[in-house]
Each structure stands twice: as structure tokens, then as C-alpha cells.
Design a protein around this motif. Structure first.
Motif, mmCIF file in Angstrom:
data_model
loop_
_atom_site.group_PDB
_atom_site.id
_atom_site.type_symbol
_atom_site.label_atom_id
_atom_site.label_comp_id
_atom_site.label_asym_id
_atom_site.label_seq_id
_atom_site.Cartn_x
_atom_site.Cartn_y
_atom_site.Cartn_z
ATOM 1 N N TYR A 42 0.839 -1.196 0.000
ATOM 2 C CA TYR A 42 0.000 0.000 0.000
ATOM 3 C C TYR A 42 0.872 1.244 0.000
ATOM 4 N N PHE A 43 0.520 2.204 -0.871
ATOM 5 C CA PHE A 43 1.111 3.537 -0.812
ATOM 6 C C PHE A 43 0.173 4.534 -1.478
ATOM 7 N N ASP A 44 0.230 5.738 -0.996
ATOM 8 C CA ASP A 44 -0.549 6.852 -1.531
ATOM 9 C C ASP A 44 0.340 8.080 -1.405
ATOM 10 N N LEU A 45 1.166 8.301 -2.426
ATOM 11 C CA LEU A 45 2.177 9.354 -2.378
ATOM 12 C C LEU A 45 1.647 10.657 -2.969
ATOM 13 N N LYS A 56 -0.366 6.089 -6.456
ATOM 14 C CA LYS A 56 -1.008 5.184 -5.496
ATOM 15 C C LYS A 56 -0.887 3.754 -6.002
ATOM 16 N N ASN A 57 -0.779 2.831 -5.085
ATOM 17 C CA ASN A 57 -0.715 1.432 -5.497
ATOM 18 C C ASN A 57 -2.000 0.999 -6.194
ATOM 19 N N ILE A 98 8.422 7.353 -9.019
ATOM 20 C CA ILE A 98 8.523 7.675 -7.590
ATOM 21 C C ILE A 98 9.846 8.392 -7.408
ATOM 22 N N ASP A 124 8.493 10.302 -2.430
ATOM 23 C CA ASP A 124 8.826 9.373 -1.348
ATOM 24 C C ASP A 124 10.003 9.955 -0.561
ATOM 25 N N GLU A 128 10.333 5.108 2.046
ATOM 26 C CA GLU A 128 9.535 4.018 2.612
ATOM 27 C C GLU A 128 8.970 3.112 1.532
ATOM 28 N N VAL A 129 8.414 3.692 0.486
ATOM 29 C CA VAL A 129 7.861 2.882 -0.601
ATOM 30 C C VAL A 129 8.993 2.196 -1.357
#
Length: 175
Positions: A42-45, A56-57, A98, A124, A128-129
Motif C-alpha cells: 500500500y502507498f498513496d504518495l 497510489k498502489n 517515484i 517518497d 519508505e515505498v
């Protein structure tokens, strides 16, 4: 007492022997990723700069395979791969970027100078991602299938010879 004088020489000879052995072993350029075959975490950058769309993933789970490119404006190999990313974009490939530990003004400058092949660029700031997807450096590019699964990882800058490989991997991911 004289045998103690030989200890450093024996240790140094052992080191030279080990080094010589390692130099004769075949080079392994491929790093096996544990994330191949795994879903994107999960990511929402947020957007990496003004005027860009964040990443977003969930954007990767729409049925369309695409590339995920991990890069930075301060990365010299990222400059070298810019023409290949543009060629991939011209071939119809959607690329999500990213930007790692980057400032918005530097991202804007980089994309203005070297082109913007990205449909979206997330920021990012803490890597983290990057770490969650198994990337250890920049640039790295991942082929993500239409279900959000990581299918292939390309470590390092994309060179001209790598473009057909990435296109083939995207076609495989589409099936």
C-alpha cells in the motif's frame, strides 16, 4: 621467537589467496528480488512537484500493465536513462515515477530539462515505498501487471538494449 615473524606473512598470503579465488569466480549481475510475484504494498504518495499527479498502489490494479520507475533528480544514471524512458512512453507504455528524497523544485527542473515520460510522479521523502517494494537504489524499474503484482525488476539505468526486454516483460504481464 622467529616463527612469530612468519604470522603476518602467512595471514597476508591467505588474504591474497582468498582474493585471487574470488576474482576467478563468475560475475553474477542479477539480484534475485523477493518481491517478484508479490503485490505492490500500500502507498498513496503526494505529487513530487506542482502540476504533477501523485502515485497510489491502487492505480496499478486497473487491468493495465505499466512500469514503476524509482528515480531522483540528483541521480546521474537517471539522466542517462531519460531518453529510453521517453522511447518507452512513445511506444505506448504508461510509466509511473517515484521520486526519492527529492525537492519539488529539483523534480520540476529535472523533468523540464530531460523530459517527463511519467503519467504520475509520487514523492517518497523517506524512501519508505522504495524499500517496501524491494528497491535498494536509483534508478530501478519494475514491471507491474494489471492486478498490481510485481512481475519484473530492472536494477540500474535503462539502456537502449533494455527497452525491448522491458516491452517483452510488459507483454508477458498483460497475459
Amino acid at each position: 621467537m622467529s616463527w612469530r615473524l612468519w604470522i603476518p606473512l602467512l595471514l597476508f598470503s591467505g588474504f591474497l589467496g582468498l582474493a585471487a579465488y574470488q576474482l576467478t569466480q563468475p560475475k553474477d549481475d542479477f539480484v534475485e528480488s523477493r518481491m517478484i510475484g508479490q503485490p505492490l504494498p500500500y502507498f498513496d504518495l503526494p505529487p513530487a512537484a506542482e502540476g504533477l499527479v501523485g502515485a497510489k498502489n491502487m492505480d496499478f490494479a486497473d487491468g493495465k500493465p505499466r512500469l514503476l520507475n524509482v528515480w531522483a533528480s540528483w541521480c546521474v544514471p537517471c539522466i542517462a536513462e531519460a531518453p529510453q524512458l521517453e522511447a518507452l512512453k512513445q511506444s505506448g507504455v504508461e510509466i509511473v515515477g517515484i521520486a526519492i528524497r527529492d525537492r519539488p523544485e529539483d523534480v520540476t527542473r529535472f523533468l523540464g530539462q530531460y523530459g517527463n515520460p511519467y503519467a504520475a510522479v509520487g514523492r517518497d521523502d523517506l524512501s519508505e515505498v522504495q524499500l517496501a517494494i524491494g528497491s535498494s537504489g536509483v534508478p530501478e524499474t519494475f514491471v507491474i501487471d494489471g492486478k498490481g503484482m510485481i512481475r519484473y525488476q530492472h536494477i540500474g539505468d535503462i539502456r537502449v538494449d533494455d527497452v525491448p526486454v522491458l516491452l517483452a516483460k510488459l507483454q508477458e504481464a498483460a497475459q
